[in-house]
Write a protein that holds these residues in place. Structure first.
Motif, short mmCIF file in Angstrom:
data_model
loop_
_atom_site.label_atom_id
_atom_site.label_comp_id
_atom_site.label_asym_id
_atom_site.label_seq_id
_atom_site.Cartn_x
_atom_site.Cartn_y
_atom_site.Cartn_z
N GLU A 187 36.04 147.21 -77.34
CA GLU A 187 35.35 148.21 -76.52
C GLU A 187 36.26 148.62 -75.38
O GLU A 187 36.88 147.78 -74.72
CB GLU A 187 34.03 147.63 -75.96
CG GLU A 187 33.03 147.26 -77.05
CD GLU A 187 31.76 146.67 -76.47
OE1 GLU A 187 31.68 146.55 -75.22
OE2 GLU A 187 30.85 146.33 -77.25
N ASN A 188 36.33 149.96 -75.14
CA ASN A 188 37.21 150.51 -74.11
C ASN A 188 38.62 149.96 -74.27
O ASN A 188 39.20 149.36 -73.35
CB ASN A 188 36.67 150.21 -72.70
CG ASN A 188 35.36 150.91 -72.44
OD1 ASN A 188 35.12 152.02 -72.91
ND2 ASN A 188 34.46 150.25 -71.71
N TYR A 200 44.41 155.39 -75.99
CA TYR A 200 43.12 154.88 -75.56
C TYR A 200 42.07 155.22 -76.61
O TYR A 200 42.03 156.32 -77.16
CB TYR A 200 42.71 155.50 -74.21
CG TYR A 200 41.27 155.21 -73.85
CD1 TYR A 200 40.90 153.97 -73.32
CD2 TYR A 200 40.29 156.17 -74.06
CE1 TYR A 200 39.58 153.71 -73.00
CE2 TYR A 200 38.96 155.92 -73.74
CZ TYR A 200 38.62 154.67 -73.21
OH TYR A 200 37.30 154.41 -72.91
N PRO A 202 37.77 154.55 -77.16
CA PRO A 202 36.55 153.95 -76.59
C PRO A 202 36.02 152.80 -77.44
O PRO A 202 35.36 151.91 -76.92
CB PRO A 202 35.57 155.12 -76.53
CG PRO A 202 36.09 156.11 -77.53
CD PRO A 202 37.57 155.96 -77.53
N TYR A 203 36.34 152.86 -78.75
CA TYR A 203 35.83 151.80 -79.62
C TYR A 203 36.62 151.83 -80.93
O TYR A 203 36.93 152.90 -81.46
CB TYR A 203 34.35 152.03 -79.93
CG TYR A 203 33.79 151.07 -80.98
CD1 TYR A 203 33.32 149.82 -80.62
CD2 TYR A 203 33.73 151.45 -82.31
CE1 TYR A 203 32.82 148.95 -81.57
CE2 TYR A 203 33.24 150.58 -83.28
CZ TYR A 203 32.78 149.33 -82.89
OH TYR A 203 32.30 148.46 -83.84
#
Length: 797
Positions: A187-188, A200, A202-203
């Motif tokens: 997560e993140n 990056y 988010p998931y």
């Protein structure tokens, strides 16, 4: 009570009488405790064990080792609280699961059955050398490990500076490890290289390192092409069963819509097979106007498999079915070899075949039916033969026969071609003119590369050879052979074919017996610096003329290169459809020097003489095989080879064929190789005279260079270029760089490769940039970009 012994203790049942403390010295060395029986008891070993009856606590202090149900815990101190039923380990904690996963922590708090708990300042090392670190971790329901502010990597820490960030790592606000489904959830998350964030998400999720195969998304891929624009491919893998799986890989393209791809694989007890299918309903076929791809639906199915009958026999197949011949190349399917840093090139053909192969101690059998599918504009499918089948068998008798070695071989070939394949001897001649009926004009300007109709041949050959050394050191090698060919040809009467070969049905039986003698007399000179061997070689072969010379189809003997490698071959034709006849003598001298300090030089020089009878190499068949070969005269061209290797690092070789009358160079090749610890290089120079009777009208001269260098322990750069000296331009090159270690793969290649337009047989040089990135345990992806439009303006200048 403190006990300095190993004992099986039920920590939940502490005797009320245990109120005293005993100390055991000296401190025992920390070692892995032996496994205990799975009987609900925990095995404890420590310097001392304290029982606190008032607070209902048990403390193990000093080199503590616990073993329970396959899991071991090592720590400086372990405290068990009977009231809360919690087990707390402190100081240099190391917990090893039954599957080999190692958890390091300063503080570890678990239930007494190790099911639930949390870990502070934690690091986890798995058996396959992946690592998870976190500021805090919790374990719930016996199945989930939740790592707060976690870091995951498959890279080993730096030996000189363990605190240095690894090559790559994934940081997540939370990393959840589901031990039941064997999945890691981030997560993140952010991907870092050398501690620098580069991406990056988010998931995202991935199977944990213990999983060999598991359903889920694979790494995406980006490609581009003038045929479909840009394409983004996201494969999904289905682990349907332990023995079979399915991968679906839809590719979304900007100009042609969605290309669907699927691959099914299954492994059985005696082998494995796979089936791949792909297809697209093109949104804009007009982008490929005038080409085979100018259609709505395009697709392909290909399959392969191989199965073992026993330890000597295997059978298998390859199969391809295509909507059109440029589908693979237009959509970059199976176009590039998947090897980091290799020279990548497009496929020019596909093969469908069914085969059976057997290998014995000194025997070999192979039978296969073959259908070739040509991809280039020079390929006309009806001119490519269907082979049904080709069968080879060879065997060497294990015992001596008449004091020598006896062997035999057979070949059966049957094929069918629909249309005749003509080839112009002049690049200015329209190949359609080759079917004209004027015999002198056609034969002087064209070859019949492929005969239409059905051609069947059975060949069998028996060979005997022995070697004797007389008292003077002379080596005499008599040999004998007999070969028989049975041929049935049904040649279609298509325009122009009758100018080259008899049309209609032809049956022929030809035999070629041969006897010969080879003589060698090695002279050896030993000096303080090395040993030199000078060896004159002479070979005489007596046999009749070739029957039906030039009057039968020639399918497998069209290649004819005369050099030092086949100077002493009894039959110098490359296949069975031609057989060398007439008596011949091959002579030469070979010299070898072996230096005492290492290194060697080998030289061979020789010539072949036609003694009497018909010289097969002067008889032109439908493909002019043998003409311009250097053997098509009474005294052949000279052939020579020189090889020098001063040590294991360097190797130099030259090969040449010189005209017998004026010593003009007909073929010359020079090759040099060097292999060092960190780099290697190879350079090849070729110079080849024109062969007008084979359609090669000009001299060819060029240089091919390749090299690679290991810049560091894991970095490699490689490249290659071909320089056409006649045209004075570099017409093909490849440059690549790669990084490979135990956790990361990076490859960047600039590729040039020829492709053929349908309306023009002249090849076009395409340019492609390919980037490959692989993270161990996570996956590999690739990005391919066609940059031909930006590069064609500078190629060859």
């Amino acid at each position: 009570m403190a006990v300095g012994l190993t004992a099986a203790i039920d920590l939940a049942a502490v005797s009320e009488a245990a109120a005293q403390t005993y100390t055991y010295n000296p401190r025992p060395p920390r070692q892995k405790a032996p496994p205990a029986a799975d009987n609900g008891q925990m095995l404890v070993q420590a310097v001392e064990v304290d029982y606190d009856y008032n607070n209902q606590r048990v403390s193990a202090v000093g080199s503590v080792q616990l073993y329970y149900n396959g899991t071991s815990v090592e720590a400086d101190k372990v405290i068990y609280d009977q009231k809360t039923k919690r087990l707390r380990a402190e100081g240099n904690v190391r917990m090893t699961d039954a599957d080999g996963k190692v958890t390091y922590a300063n503080l570890l708090d678990l239930s007494d059955d190790y099911r639930d708990g949390f870990v502070d300042s934690l690091r986890v090392d798995t058996a396959d050398e992946t690592r998870i670190a976190a500021s805090r971790a919790e374990r719930t329901e016996g199945n989930y490990n939740v790592f707060q502010n976690g870091v995951y990597t498959a890279c080993a820490p730096c030996r000189d500076n363990p605190k240095k960030p690894p090559l790559w790592q994934v940081k997540g606000a939370r990393i959840i490890h589901d031990q039941t489904d064997k999945m890691l959830y981030f997560e993140n998350a952010q991907l870092e290289f050398f501690g620098v964030p580069l991406a990056y998400l988010p998931y995202f999720s991935t199977p944990d390192p213990t999983v060999v195969r598991k359903s889920g998304f694979l790494m995406p891929m980006y490609l581009s092409s003038t045929a479909f624009g840009s394409g983004f491919e996201v494969p999904y893998y289905f682990a349907l069963a332990p023995d079979y799986d399915l991968t679906l890989a839809p590719r979304i393209t900007t100009t042609q819509g969605v290309l669907m791809q699927g691959e099914f694989r299954q492994r059985l007890l005696d082998g494995a097979y796979q089936i791949r299918a792909s297809g697209i309903n093109q949104l804009d076929p007009s982008k490929l106007a005038g080409q085979p791809g100018d259609r709505d639906f395009r697709g392909a199915i290909d399959t392969k498999g191989q199965f073992a009958i026993n330890d000597k026999w295997v059978w298998g197949w390859d199969g391809v079915l295509l909507s059109d011949r440029t589908f693979f190349s237009d959509y970059r399917l199976a176009q590039y070899r998947d090897a980091l840093g290799s020279f990548l090139s497009p496929s020019t053909e596909a093969i469908s075949q069914l085969y059976l192969t057997g290998v014995g101690n000194r025997s070999f059998f192979d039978a296969r039916t073959i259908y070739y599918y040509g991809f280039t504009s020079a390929d006309v499918q009806k001119q490519i033969p269907v082979v049904h089948p080709v069968v080879d068998y060879s065997n060497v008798i294990n015992h001596s026969v008449l004091g020598g070695e006896f062997s035999y071989l057979t070949n059966f070939t049957s094929l069918t071609r629909q249309n005749a394949q003509f080839e112009s001897l002049s690049n200015r001649l329209d190949v359609s003119l080759c079917s004209l009926s004027a015999d002198p004009y056609v034969r002087s300007n064209c070859m019949l590369r492929g005969v239409p109709g059905t051609y069947t041949r059975f060949s069998g050959e028996a060979k005997w050879r022995s070697a004797f050394t007389d008292p003077y050191g002379q080596i005499w090698t008599p040999f004998a052979s007999v070969r028989v060919d049975a041929i049935d040809a049904s040649v279609a009467n298509q325009p122009g074919v009758a100018n080259y070969i008899n049309v209609g049905d032809t049956q022929a039986l030809r035999a070629m017996p041969a006897v010969g003698l080879e003589y060698r007399y090695p002279f050896i000179n030993v000096q303080p610096w090395g040993t030199t061997t000078l060896e004159p070689i002479a070979q005489v072969i007596i046999r009749p003329n070739e029957t039906y010379a030039g009057r039968l189809p020639n399918e497998d003997a069209q290649s004819m290169v005369f050099d030092a490698s086949n100077l002493f071959s009894v039959d110098k034709f490359s296949g069975y459809d031609r057989v060398e006849g007439g008596s011949r003598a091959n002579v030469g001298v070979q010299a070898t020097t072996q230096f005492d300090r290492g290194g060697a030089v080998n030289m061979l020089f020789g010539q072949s003489y036609h003694l009497f009878g018909l010289n097969s190499y002067t008889v032109a068949d439908v493909t002019n095989t043998g003409l311009n070969s250097g053997l098509d005269k009474q005294r052949s061209d000279y052939v020579t080879r020189v090889s020098y290797s001063p040590n294991s690092t360097y190797q130099f070789t030259t090969r040449a064929r010189l005209d017998e009358s004026h010593l003009d160079v007909q073929r010359f090749e020079a090759e040099g190789r060097a292999n060092f610890n960190r780099w290697s290089v190879a350079l090849t120079y070729g110079n080849y005279a024109a062969q007008p009777e084979l359609g090669i009208l000009t001299r060819r001269e060029g240089v091919l260079g390749t090299g690679s260098m290991k810049l560091a322990s894991n970095w490699v750069v490689s490249g290659g270029a071909r320089w056409d000296l006649e045209a004075n331009k570099i017409n093909q090159y490849t440059v690549g760089a790669g990084y490979v270690d135990d956790c990361f793969v990076l490859g960047l290649n600039y590729i040039t490769a020829y492709s053929y337009a349908v309306t023009n047989a002249t090849p076009t040089l395409n340019h492609t940039v390919m980037l490959q990135i692989g993270l161990r345990t996570i996956g590999m992806t690739a990005i391919s970009q066609n940059v031909s439009a930006a590069s064609n303006g500078v190629i060859g200048q």
